[in-house]
Write an enzyme that holds these catalytic residues in place. Sequence first.
Site, PDB file in Angstrom:
ATOM      1  N   HIS A  26       2.682  -3.473   6.865  1.00  0.00           N
ATOM      2  CA  HIS A  26       1.734  -2.408   6.531  1.00  0.00           C
ATOM      3  C   HIS A  26       1.752  -1.388   7.663  1.00  0.00           C
ATOM      4  O   HIS A  26       2.361  -1.610   8.696  1.00  0.00           O
ATOM      5  CB  HIS A  26       0.312  -2.985   6.401  1.00  0.00           C
ATOM      6  N   ARG A  41      -3.291   4.639  -1.995  1.00  0.00           N
ATOM      7  CA  ARG A  41      -3.115   3.296  -1.432  1.00  0.00           C
ATOM      8  C   ARG A  41      -2.837   2.221  -2.493  1.00  0.00           C
ATOM      9  O   ARG A  41      -1.977   1.351  -2.321  1.00  0.00           O
ATOM     10  CB  ARG A  41      -4.402   2.944  -0.675  1.00  0.00           C
ATOM     11  N   GLU A  59       0.940  -4.713  11.083  1.00  0.00           N
ATOM     12  CA  GLU A  59       0.585  -3.297  10.953  1.00  0.00           C
ATOM     13  C   GLU A  59       1.453  -2.583  11.972  1.00  0.00           C
ATOM     14  O   GLU A  59       1.292  -2.776  13.179  1.00  0.00           O
ATOM     15  CB  GLU A  59      -0.900  -3.077  11.289  1.00  0.00           C
ATOM     16  N   HIS A  98       0.851  -1.192   0.000  1.00  0.00           N
ATOM     17  CA  HIS A  98       0.000   0.000   0.000  1.00  0.00           C
ATOM     18  C   HIS A  98       0.886   1.241   0.000  1.00  0.00           C
ATOM     19  O   HIS A  98       1.726   1.416   0.891  1.00  0.00           O
ATOM     20  CB  HIS A  98      -0.908   0.002   1.234  1.00  0.00           C
ATOM     21  N   GLU A 132       1.776   3.801   2.986  1.00  0.00           N
ATOM     22  CA  GLU A 132       2.228   3.250   4.264  1.00  0.00           C
ATOM     23  C   GLU A 132       3.757   3.297   4.358  1.00  0.00           C
ATOM     24  O   GLU A 132       4.439   2.267   4.376  1.00  0.00           O
ATOM     25  CB  GLU A 132       1.637   1.843   4.430  1.00  0.00           C
TER      26      GLU A 132
HETATM   27  O1  0X9 Z   1      -6.558  -3.962   4.587  1.00  0.00           O
HETATM   28  C1  0X9 Z   1      -5.420  -4.378   4.453  1.00  0.00           C
HETATM   29  O2  0X9 Z   1      -4.969  -4.819   3.414  1.00  0.00           O
HETATM   30  C2  0X9 Z   1      -4.483  -4.324   5.653  1.00  0.00           C
HETATM   31  N1  0X9 Z   1      -4.692  -3.127   6.385  1.00  0.00           N
HETATM   32  S1  0X9 Z   1      -4.214  -1.729   5.762  1.00  0.00           S
HETATM   33  O3  0X9 Z   1      -4.686  -0.674   6.544  1.00  0.00           O
HETATM   34  N2  0X9 Z   1      -2.647  -1.668   5.822  1.00  0.00           N
HETATM   35  O4  0X9 Z   1      -4.631  -1.661   4.416  1.00  0.00           O
HETATM   36  C3  0X9 Z   1      -4.788  -5.460   6.573  1.00  0.00           C
HETATM   37  C4  0X9 Z   1      -4.779  -6.802   6.021  1.00  0.00           C
HETATM   38  C5  0X9 Z   1      -5.108  -7.764   7.120  1.00  0.00           C
HETATM   39  N3  0X9 Z   1      -5.156  -9.050   6.731  1.00  0.00           N
HETATM   40  C6  0X9 Z   1      -4.037  -9.807   6.465  1.00  0.00           C
HETATM   41  N4  0X9 Z   1      -3.557  -9.814   5.297  1.00  0.00           N
HETATM   42  N5  0X9 Z   1      -3.524 -10.483   7.401  1.00  0.00           N
HETATM   43 ZN    ZN Z   2      -1.715  -1.697   4.076  1.00  0.00          ZN
END
Ligand code: 0X9
Ligand code: ZN
Length: 605
Positions: free
Chosen positions: A334, A266, A408, A206, A209
């Site tokens: 992330h 993003r 994260e 993303h 980030e």
């Molecule tokens: O939504 C997402 O892709 C991730 N959060 S973000 O805010 N960085 O975009 C989280 C993904 C969570 N799931 C996994 N891939 N484990």
């Molecule tokens: Zn992300």
Amino acid sequence: MNISFITVVVLMALAPPSAKPQASNSAPASQAVVVQETVDKVFASAPAALPIDPNDMVRFDGDVVVRVSIRSAQDLMLVNQLSDDMWSHHVGIGGDADFRMSQADLGTLDRASIPYRVTISDLQNRIDTERTRLAQPMEGLAWFSDFKNLAAVNTRLDEMVAAYPNLVSIVNAGTSIQGRVIRGIRISRYPAGTVLPAFIFTGTLHAREWASTMTTMWIADQFVENNTIDPRIAAVLDSAEVFVFPVQNPDGYEYTWATGGNRLWRKNRRLISGTTYGVDLNRNWGLGWGGSGSSGTTSSDTYRGTAAFSEPESVGMRDFVIAHPNLVGHIDFHSYSQLWLWPWSYTTTASPDQTALAAVGIPMQTAIKAINQKTYTAGPSGSTYGLTAGCIDDWTYGTQGMMAGTIEVRDTGTYGFVMPTSEILPNAKENFAASMTMMEKLLASSPITITLAPGSLVADNTASTVEVQTVPVVSTLITNGVRLKWNLDGGTTQSAVMTSIGNNKYRASLPAMACASQVSWFVEAETKFIITHAPLNKPTSFNLTATNSCRNPADLDGSGFVDAADIGYVLLDFGPCGDPANCLADLDHSGDVDSADVGLVLLEM
Ligand code: 0X9
Ligand code: ZN
């Protein structure tokens, strides 16, 4: 946050069709200045990276980030009408969530008596400050003192190769939609192609980030700079190779940096139609693609694309991983929220490896806390975070059998994506600790102790016994998972399943050899995630050898003659053999040292 969450995506579907398009996609947000993305349109059809028109800058004047208390589905619907940019990652009825919206819209929240708190009142000012700071020359400053753009990241990777050519090499995972190479490094003491366990750390799937870029660069930096100094790093590099891909979405990343870009972009930079851009590269992967928490709406920030692996960036990373079947562990970084999420993310059903994932995941969480006392919530993604189908780590775990997950990184919303520089290193260090813990736990997931082995010289034409003890600590051994491997005089590798003899002990025999032959051997234990070796988890494990001494097995004292002294040895050991392998005088392998063995000595005299 243990309330039961409903993904915002589901609820957004309830929003009226008049809901605004995503600001970071195309049309201006409520307060964002109009963008003409002409140059980017050219970009999408041209393979080369063209300059971005500085006049196209997306601005967020008058926007704030607010933490809103969502008490009902109506509250959520109203907030979704006011904001097209949710900053926190999930939202549930009865929980808080962060949204970017116009300052003017706060009055609507007031009128609806929705409780909220402004967390960032000067968003554009923060972006401007960051931009001004980044425009200053940074000569002489340590690399991690500020965020770095794509060119600086690439230069740094090249510098690592130049400084440590025997340790570091450039690898790549294909090309982005605008023609940028997805670059990474391989860090290894061994020649390319050597079969040993491998780990991969990935960032910036993303674009906005930026903390994930710096975190993965720090992991690379530590492994390179401290490869001999830090004993823990040295030990990992003795047994494994490490891949780091700091920027998996180079077009998006470049766009967040560009004057004429959007700091809060993003997705990737695929031109979909008109002024609509971008596929969410963390919704485009093939395991569970199309499910909950991904969107079929092109303007959505979680738009999944037209099919699994429709995007060159996902294809490039996928093919890199497939080409390295020795990969055993993966963390995709992330920001933000301070979470360590392991599979599954497409479902709340527990993964069949939940116990093993937690056995590594909880120590990772502890390791993070030990650095700067920061708390990261850890758990299976679907139930800890909400459903997000089509993520990279579900695929690396589910199709490649790697231990995988998403971190994260900092923070929890005070700064969000526009993090102060003072956070870069503390954040990177705590996440490096998590990465080290994953590697060390996996490499030691099934420690093998050799409890019985032949010496360096063995008697002529006599099989010798090998016995090991193994205690799987991370995941259980697969069936027939403990194996003795050997070669005779450097010939073809042979393998025998070791037989369980109870107490986590296993036994097998090395073959009898002709005079002066040598057998080289090691033992391996295979669990779901990794094969570990004894004596060492190295590619050069054939480092235990036994040479036939050409000695008659009846020459029990090794005098060079079979004589009366050897009969004395047999008589001394008379009786049942507790351990046949320790019972050299049992020459006929009957389980007893008895008169038959005396007879064999006499025959050889
Ligand atoms: O939504 C997402 O892709 C991730 N959060 S973000 O805010 N960085 O975009 C989280 C993904 C969570 N799931 C996994 N891939 N484990
Ligand atoms: Zn992300």
